[in-house]
Scaffold this motif. Sequence first.
Motif, PDB file in Angstrom:
ATOM      1  N   THR A 278      47.396  59.628  23.738  1.00  0.00           N
ATOM      2  CA  THR A 278      48.777  60.117  23.602  1.00  0.00           C
ATOM      3  C   THR A 278      48.977  61.448  24.317  1.00  0.00           C
ATOM      4  N   SER A 332      51.760  50.639  15.876  1.00  0.00           N
ATOM      5  CA  SER A 332      51.069  51.664  16.669  1.00  0.00           C
ATOM      6  C   SER A 332      51.045  51.324  18.154  1.00  0.00           C
ATOM      7  N   TRP A 335      53.749  53.061  20.188  1.00  0.00           N
ATOM      8  CA  TRP A 335      53.768  54.528  20.248  1.00  0.00           C
ATOM      9  C   TRP A 335      52.508  55.061  20.925  1.00  0.00           C
ATOM     10  N   THR A 336      52.034  54.387  21.945  1.00  0.00           N
ATOM     11  CA  THR A 336      50.772  54.783  22.569  1.00  0.00           C
ATOM     12  C   THR A 336      50.880  56.080  23.373  1.00  0.00           C
ATOM     13  N   ASP A 337      52.077  56.514  23.697  1.00  0.00           N
ATOM     14  CA  ASP A 337      52.232  57.749  24.468  1.00  0.00           C
ATOM     15  C   ASP A 337      52.968  58.833  23.679  1.00  0.00           C
ATOM     16  N   ASN A 338      53.065  58.646  22.365  1.00  0.00           N
ATOM     17  CA  ASN A 338      53.774  59.604  21.519  1.00  0.00           C
ATOM     18  C   ASN A 338      52.861  59.992  20.357  1.00  0.00           C
ATOM     19  N   GLY A 341      54.463  59.593  16.749  1.00  0.00           N
ATOM     20  CA  GLY A 341      54.578  58.177  16.402  1.00  0.00           C
ATOM     21  C   GLY A 341      53.224  57.564  16.100  1.00  0.00           C
ATOM     22  N   ALA A 342      52.206  57.957  16.875  1.00  0.00           N
ATOM     23  CA  ALA A 342      50.860  57.443  16.636  1.00  0.00           C
ATOM     24  C   ALA A 342      50.331  57.901  15.281  1.00  0.00           C
ATOM     25  N   THR A 345      52.239  55.768  12.460  1.00  0.00           N
ATOM     26  CA  THR A 345      51.887  54.348  12.389  1.00  0.00           C
ATOM     27  C   THR A 345      50.406  54.143  12.056  1.00  0.00           C
TER      28      THR A 345
END
Length: 433
Positions: A278, A332, A335-338, A341-342, A345
């Motif tokens: 992320t 998840s 939201w791999t770049d946030n 969010g990661a 989740t």
Amino acid sequence: MQATQAAAGDTATLEAATYRKVGWRLIPFLMLCYFVAYLDRVNVGFAQLQMKSDLQFSDAVYGFGAGIFFLGYFLFEVPSNLVLHRVGARIWIARIMITWGLISALTMFIQTPAMFYVARFLLGLAEAGFFPGIILYLTYWYPAARRSQMTAWFMSAVALSGLIGGPVSGWILHTFHGHAGLAGWQWLFLLEGLPAVVLGVVVLLYLDNGIAQARWLTDAEKTLLQERIASEAQTKTHASALQAMASPRVWLLALVYFSVVMGLYGLGFWLPLLFKTTGVSDPLVIGWLVAIPYGVSILAMILVGRRSDAKRERRWHVAIPALLGAAGLLLSTLWTDNTLGAVLTLTLATCGIMTVLPLFWSLPTAFLTGTAAAAGIALINALGNLAGFFGPSIVGWVKQATHSTNGGILVLAAFMVLCALLVLSLPGRDIDR
């Protein structure tokens, strides 16, 4: 009538005080042992942040090496638990901890993929029998109605290893890298392996094999505890080790456990890297981020375990967290770049998976006892932990092929759904105790 009520009240008071005394004597110490065990099992997840580049290991090499631990674990699991049942927990748990601590520390010297595989395989052989041995050991002290909550407390050590071990592992990598000519990942294996050796010696001095050997209990307390265990044993099926290992219920539960362990280790071994992708690069910061899901999980495990004991209901208390874990894994991937969010989740995923673990072990111990319990619990744990090989390996293979962890994470989510469906297929009369 009043005399009878007074006697019942006195017994209830003695019972509550006795179990409280047992809990404070056993559970914190067993948690500490499992904390160290789990930390040594998964610290390779943090070591990869430096080790893969230093040793030129690919994702597939790392995933296979992380998972091969469970092949050694599988081979020696049932024999180890049967030995524990015969010679006693004190000597055998001490042997396990001392040998795995030494092997974990010596992992600092690996240089090639083959050395990595051998070290991880031998670590699995050394640790085999520890977890099912403790689950069996708790049946010597607690009846089913009290065991889920105690198991939840014991297994919260897994979450604690993430809560405390994550920041500590990140700190070791961050602080010790380059000291005395050693890489941070080498210091990690050394500093987190030696405490197991020390604790193994303490086990010899502290742990009792059972109620009869506990000199810290009064005769009245011993009698009460033994009566509770004997009363429950009358409701269980008395079978041999071979009969337990041939039982369809035991094999079904092994499949249930396989499904949840897929989620546990597939996520656990790759969680540091998921946060790194992320955009976070500092190992210390990654360690603190990893601590968040595990910290929240401790609360979820204890509260749900307590509610399950109070309601005497097991199936839905396992199935619902499993489905929540699947939902968290699924979300998840969006939201791999946030980083925020990661965190959200993966916290949901970790809470769901971690909550299932202690509650699951109330299922086989509801109908197994004696040698059958030793063999059945070990077989379930051995077969289930084969998922510890497949989970990290699948994520590693998929990541190397697709340059993304999403496909592997979706596989883990599917197994958590399977876990829920299989548990709901079990007849409640056999396990709701």
